[in-house]
Every structure is written in C-alpha cells, then in structure tokens.
Design an enzyme around this catalytic site. Structure first.
Site, PDB file in Angstrom:
ATOM      1  N   ARG A 168       0.869  -1.173   0.000  1.00  0.00           N
ATOM      2  CA  ARG A 168       0.000   0.000   0.000  1.00  0.00           C
ATOM      3  C   ARG A 168       0.910   1.228   0.000  1.00  0.00           C
ATOM      4  O   ARG A 168       2.051   1.176   0.471  1.00  0.00           O
ATOM      5  CB  ARG A 168      -0.898   0.027   1.235  1.00  0.00           C
ATOM      6  N   TYR A 194      -9.479 -11.314  -6.465  1.00  0.00           N
ATOM      7  CA  TYR A 194      -8.537 -11.555  -7.553  1.00  0.00           C
ATOM      8  C   TYR A 194      -8.866 -12.827  -8.320  1.00  0.00           C
ATOM      9  O   TYR A 194      -8.449 -12.991  -9.457  1.00  0.00           O
ATOM     10  CB  TYR A 194      -7.105 -11.595  -7.004  1.00  0.00           C
ATOM     11  N   HIS A 205      -1.966   2.020  -5.840  1.00  0.00           N
ATOM     12  CA  HIS A 205      -2.694   0.782  -5.558  1.00  0.00           C
ATOM     13  C   HIS A 205      -2.796  -0.107  -6.797  1.00  0.00           C
ATOM     14  O   HIS A 205      -2.965  -1.324  -6.668  1.00  0.00           O
ATOM     15  CB  HIS A 205      -4.090   1.123  -5.039  1.00  0.00           C
ATOM     16  N   ARG A 226      -0.188  -2.634  -6.642  1.00  0.00           N
ATOM     17  CA  ARG A 226      -0.523  -3.668  -5.655  1.00  0.00           C
ATOM     18  C   ARG A 226      -1.507  -4.673  -6.256  1.00  0.00           C
ATOM     19  O   ARG A 226      -1.337  -5.887  -6.104  1.00  0.00           O
ATOM     20  CB  ARG A 226      -1.119  -2.990  -4.419  1.00  0.00           C
ATOM     21  N   LYS A 276      -2.335  -1.957   7.968  1.00  0.00           N
ATOM     22  CA  LYS A 276      -3.483  -1.364   8.642  1.00  0.00           C
ATOM     23  C   LYS A 276      -3.562  -1.853  10.083  1.00  0.00           C
ATOM     24  O   LYS A 276      -3.290  -3.018  10.370  1.00  0.00           O
ATOM     25  CB  LYS A 276      -4.779  -1.730   7.901  1.00  0.00           C
ATOM     26  N   HIS A 330      -4.101  -8.965   4.028  1.00  0.00           N
ATOM     27  CA  HIS A 330      -5.553  -8.966   4.152  1.00  0.00           C
ATOM     28  C   HIS A 330      -5.952  -9.764   5.390  1.00  0.00           C
ATOM     29  O   HIS A 330      -5.483 -10.889   5.591  1.00  0.00           O
ATOM     30  CB  HIS A 330      -6.212  -9.602   2.919  1.00  0.00           C
TER      31      HIS A 330
END
Length: 303
Positions: free
Chosen positions: A154, A284, A249, A252, A178, A275
């Site tokens: 990110r 994906y 992004h 990514r 995150k 994630h």
C-alpha cells in the site's frame, strides 16, 4: 454535546480501541463533516448529534446521491453508521439513526491492473539521471515503483518503510500495515539492488531527525508524502502515453493478479497483501476468471 467534542472522542476510540490507520480515521472525519456542512446549510438551528433523526440523515443521503457514485454513498453511510454506533455504545443515544438506511447496491468492482508490458514500459520511462537540487531522484523513483509492484505494498506502507525493516540477507522486508499489524513480505534480488543504490545516494542527503530511519525521502531529507508518490506515478504514466488510470494501488493489484495468474496460492497472496480476511483476497479470483473467459471467447472454436 457538540459535534466537535464527540468527533474528537470518536477519533480516540478508532485510534486506540480499534487500531485504525490515520487514513481511515480521516475518511470517517470527512464523512461526518460532510453531514455537518449539510446541516449548517439547510437548518436555521443547530442540529445536535444526540437529537438528529433518521429522516434528516435520509434527506442528507438523498441530497448527496445526485452528485456521488453509489460506492461513495455506501462509504459515507458506513462511516456515519460507525459514528452513531459509537454514540450508542457510549450511551449518548439510545438508537442509531442510520441503522434503517440501506446502502445502494454495488456491483462487483474489479481492481484496475497493469500488464507486465505496461509495468516494464513505466519503469523504462524513468530517467535515472534525473536530479533535483543536486540529489539524484531517478534511482529513488525506480526503487519506489519496483517496491510497490514486487512487494504489493500500500502507498502508506511504502512511505513508512524503514531502513531497519529491510532484512535483505533473509530476503524479506517487514511491513507495517493497517491497524499497525506487521507482516514479512519477500523481496527479490533485483529490487534489493535498486534499494541499495538508493541507500548510497541517500547518504548524500541531510536527513531530518524524525526521518533518520525512513527509507524513501525527498531532496530535503523528509519523509515522502502519499501525494508525492501519486505525482511520480502520474508523470510516468503521462510520459509513456498509457491510457489507463494508474495509482500506487494499481501496482498492488497487479502484483496480486500476476501471482494468481501464474499459479500462486491464494492463501500466500493473502499473507503477502496483509488482508485480514481471505474473502478480500478472493476478488482476484474474479479477475483470473475474467481472463479465462477472454481466452475462451478469443480462441475456442465454438465460442
């Protein structure tokens, strides 16, 4: 209670109790302040967050829906729902006025991706001799693009990447994602080489005290901003004449898509992307299936 004091308390809650990033907290703030702006423009009296009704918020959503996409509307509704959930949790209100407000239906939005050829073209367009105020920033820019793509970072993870996070001998970098969650991501030899070149150049910069351990810096020796990374990418995309919307992004998304297309395990991709849920990574698989459909429609004799 005033909006300002409750928003401040909400910020502390999100940061300390839920461990959310500054970017996420800023988005929540932006959505709440959009509601406050609407109230100031349309009401002659101060509408308290304690007393605001479901009907008022519904009218606000209806008003903004004329100019905003369904996805943006859904994000605003989600942000407001979280804010009023907090007020209920803290006993400022008995009910959440957003609970009965439905978000617009969203179709599956597949992330934009670049082909390997696109990425090669962008990287080839980087002027390695580019200097600003005596500092060679061309090699820095190449290391940035390669790191985004080869590690699936990110943009905030890239700008906060530290020299002490580099474990080249082991072939990994430590990434803080995150909620300040840390993960180790493999890094290839070619990207390591580019970062080492930048580290040699970095020694020539008078680094700010607060950025001593930050990997990527501007010519003044300060940490790069998210906006600067966007600008670097925008200029490169314009230079090569690529007719796609490309952001940090995008690299990514391309990282994950190319891994999946070449047979990588979905669980491994989830871990590398950071994630929390495998369902986030599963988007994906839709990209991969769409690619398979394209192959069938192009090459199968009974398409």
């Amino acid at each position: 209670m005033k909006w300002s004091s409750l928003i401040t308390d909400f910020e502390h809650f999100l940061r300390l109790e839920r461990g959310l990033s500054d970017n996420t907290i800023n988005n929540y703030n932006y959505d709440i302040k959009r509601l406050i702006s609407y109230l100031n423009d349309n009401y002659n009296h101060i509408v308290s967050p304690i007393d605001i009704s479901q009907g008022t918020i519904q009218q606000f959503i209806y008003t903004i829906s004329k100019d905003l996409s369904a996805r943006t509307q859904a994000r605003i509704i989600s942000g407001l729902r979280n804010f009023f959930d907090y007020l209920v949790f803290e006993n400022y209100r008995e009910t959440n006025p957003v609970d009965q407000i439905e978000s617009p239906r969203l179709g599956l939005k597949l992330p934009d991706t670049l082909s390997i050829e696109d990425i090669d073209q962008i990287i080839a367009a980087i002027d390695l001799n580019y200097q600003f105020r005596g500092v060679n920033l061309g090699h820095r820019n190449k290391a940035i693009i390669e790191s985004l793509y080869s590690c699936g970072l990110r943009v905030s993870e890239l700008t906060h990447l530290k020299i002490s996070d580099l474990f080249f001998q082991e072939g990994f970098i430590k990434v803080t994602g995150k909620g300040n969650k840390e993960r180790f991501v493999p890094i290839g030899k070619s990207t390591q080489k580019l970062i080492k070149i930048w580290l040699d150049i970095r020694k020539q910069i008078d680094v700010a005290s607060e950025a001593k351990d930050i990997l990527f810096l501007n010519y003044k020796g300060n940490q790069l901003t998210r906006a600067m990374i966007f600008t670097i990418i925008k200029k490169l995309v314009e230079k090569v004449g690529l007719k796609k919307t490309v952001s940090p992004h995008t690299f990514r998304h391309s990282f994950a898509t190319h891994l999946l297309e070449n047979g990588a395990d979905l669980r491994a991709i989830q871990m590398m992307l950071g994630h929390e849920s495998i369902t986030t990574t599963e988007i994906y698989t839709h990209i991969d299936k769409s690619q398979l459909n394209k192959v069938i429609n192009t090459f199968h004799p009974r398409k």
